[in-house]
Design an enzyme around this catalytic site. Structure first.
Site, mmCIF file in Angstrom:
data_model
loop_
_atom_site.group_PDB
_atom_site.id
_atom_site.type_symbol
_atom_site.label_atom_id
_atom_site.label_comp_id
_atom_site.label_asym_id
_atom_site.label_seq_id
_atom_site.Cartn_x
_atom_site.Cartn_y
_atom_site.Cartn_z
ATOM 1 N N ARG A 50 -3.966 -9.608 4.529
ATOM 2 C CA ARG A 50 -2.831 -8.684 4.538
ATOM 3 C C ARG A 50 -3.163 -7.394 5.284
ATOM 4 N NH1 ARG A 50 -4.822 -12.206 1.764
ATOM 5 N NH2 ARG A 50 -5.719 -10.708 0.310
ATOM 6 N N CYS A 84 -2.434 -7.912 -6.025
ATOM 7 C CA CYS A 84 -2.979 -7.539 -4.719
ATOM 8 C C CYS A 84 -2.135 -6.377 -4.230
ATOM 9 C CB CYS A 84 -2.905 -8.698 -3.732
ATOM 10 S SG CYS A 84 -3.317 -8.225 -2.018
ATOM 11 N N ASN A 85 -2.748 -5.209 -4.128
ATOM 12 C CA ASN A 85 -1.997 -4.018 -3.726
ATOM 13 C C ASN A 85 -1.420 -4.146 -2.324
ATOM 14 O OD1 ASN A 85 -2.629 -1.605 -5.851
ATOM 15 N ND2 ASN A 85 -4.358 -3.021 -5.726
ATOM 16 N N THR A 86 -2.250 -4.598 -1.376
ATOM 17 C CA THR A 86 -1.818 -4.654 0.023
ATOM 18 C C THR A 86 -0.644 -5.594 0.218
ATOM 19 O OG1 THR A 86 -4.168 -4.348 0.558
ATOM 20 C CG2 THR A 86 -2.684 -4.797 2.379
ATOM 21 N N ALA A 87 -0.589 -6.666 -0.563
ATOM 22 C CA ALA A 87 0.515 -7.626 -0.443
ATOM 23 C C ALA A 87 1.871 -6.995 -0.728
ATOM 24 C CB ALA A 87 0.282 -8.809 -1.377
ATOM 25 N N THR A 126 -7.636 -0.832 0.675
ATOM 26 C CA THR A 126 -7.872 -1.422 1.986
ATOM 27 C C THR A 126 -7.321 -0.497 3.069
ATOM 28 O OG1 THR A 126 -5.762 -2.614 2.112
ATOM 29 C CG2 THR A 126 -7.611 -3.747 1.015
ATOM 30 N N LYS A 165 -15.081 -9.857 -2.374
ATOM 31 C CA LYS A 165 -14.365 -11.089 -2.048
ATOM 32 C C LYS A 165 -15.327 -12.229 -1.737
ATOM 33 C CE LYS A 165 -10.042 -9.051 -0.305
ATOM 34 N NZ LYS A 165 -9.114 -9.780 -1.173
ATOM 35 N N CYS A 196 -7.128 -1.167 -4.822
ATOM 36 C CA CYS A 196 -7.372 -2.534 -4.369
ATOM 37 C C CYS A 196 -7.972 -3.234 -5.570
ATOM 38 C CB CYS A 196 -8.330 -2.563 -3.172
ATOM 39 S SG CYS A 196 -8.888 -4.234 -2.748
#
Length: 230
Positions: A50, A84-87, A126, A165, A196
């Site tokens: 992402r 998932c924060n970025t998503a 991120t 990850k 994140c």
């Protein structure tokens, strides 16, 4: 008690998804199996990165995210949680299209900071999350100043996230994260936001000068309350 079925769109990454489900169990005021939140977990680690997509360096994850959300809808889910924060830069319109009620990890966290009277919050996230303005915009709407790492500091944050990850986080990664958190506090942040879901798996808040806020735990608490109150 009637509980609403919760869909967890996970796999981004797998360790963060497992951590979130453990927090959902812990945050549920249950007296036995039957009073826990019913969930369906869709954990697909094949979703393109992402953060790279938001930076214009990678494939658009939207089709894979949409596929997972539609699968959760077909499974009967009514509420959607995405650890998932970025998503969250991609998910809101997909959730609306599927008719699922999205509990936003970003909004839940920003609300908690505002309720605590926080004036400035340091962001460990991120590069894509920072670039997208997800947290910056949400905080400014609540008159909270976001404090972000310098480019050099962000490289350490990104390296720590990647290490978690890969299941390869070291003491050096943990020290680097703590150093960045202390730098954000020195620049005025009175909370550090682990923005994140991998950050909390590598950051020890014990020796930091300000509290660390865990958005995944806040999300779990909100999802449990929403599901169990119908």
């Amino acid at each position: 008690m009637t509980s609403r079925l919760v869909g967890i769109l996970g796999g981004m990454g797998p360790a963060a998804t497992a951590d979130f489900y453990a927090k959902l169990v812990a945050e549920t005021p249950a007296t036995g199996d039957q009073s826990h939140v019913p969930v369906v977990i869709w954990a697909d680690p094949r979703v393109p990165d992402r953060s790279l997509s938001l930076l214009g360096l990678g494939e658009d994850p939207t089709p894979q995210l949409q596929h997972g959300i539609q699968a959760l809808k077909r499974a009967g889910c009514e509420v959607l949680a995405v650890p998932c924060n970025t998503a969250h830069a991609f998910v809101p319109p997909l959730a609306a299209e599927a008719g699922l009620e999205l509990v936003s990890i970003v909004e839940v966290t920003a609300d908690a900071l505002a309720a605590a009277g926080v004036a400035a919050a340091g962001l460990l996230a991120t590069a894509g999350t920072l670039h997208s303005g997800l947290y910056g915009d949400a905080l400014r709407r609540r008159a909270i100043e976001p404090v972000e790492p310098t480019p050099a500091e962000q490289r350490h944050v990104s390296a720590a996230i990647a290490a978690v990850k890969a299941g390869a986080a070291t003491a050096a990664h943990r020290r680097a994260l703590a150093d960045v958190a202390r730098s954000l506090a020195a620049r005025g942040a009175d909370r550090i936001v682990a923005a994140c879901t991998e950050i909390v798996l590598a950051l020890d808040p014990a020796h930091l000068p300000v509290p660390v806020l865990d958005p995944a735990r806040l999300l779990a608490r909100k999802v449990a309350a929403l599901s169990l109150t119908g």
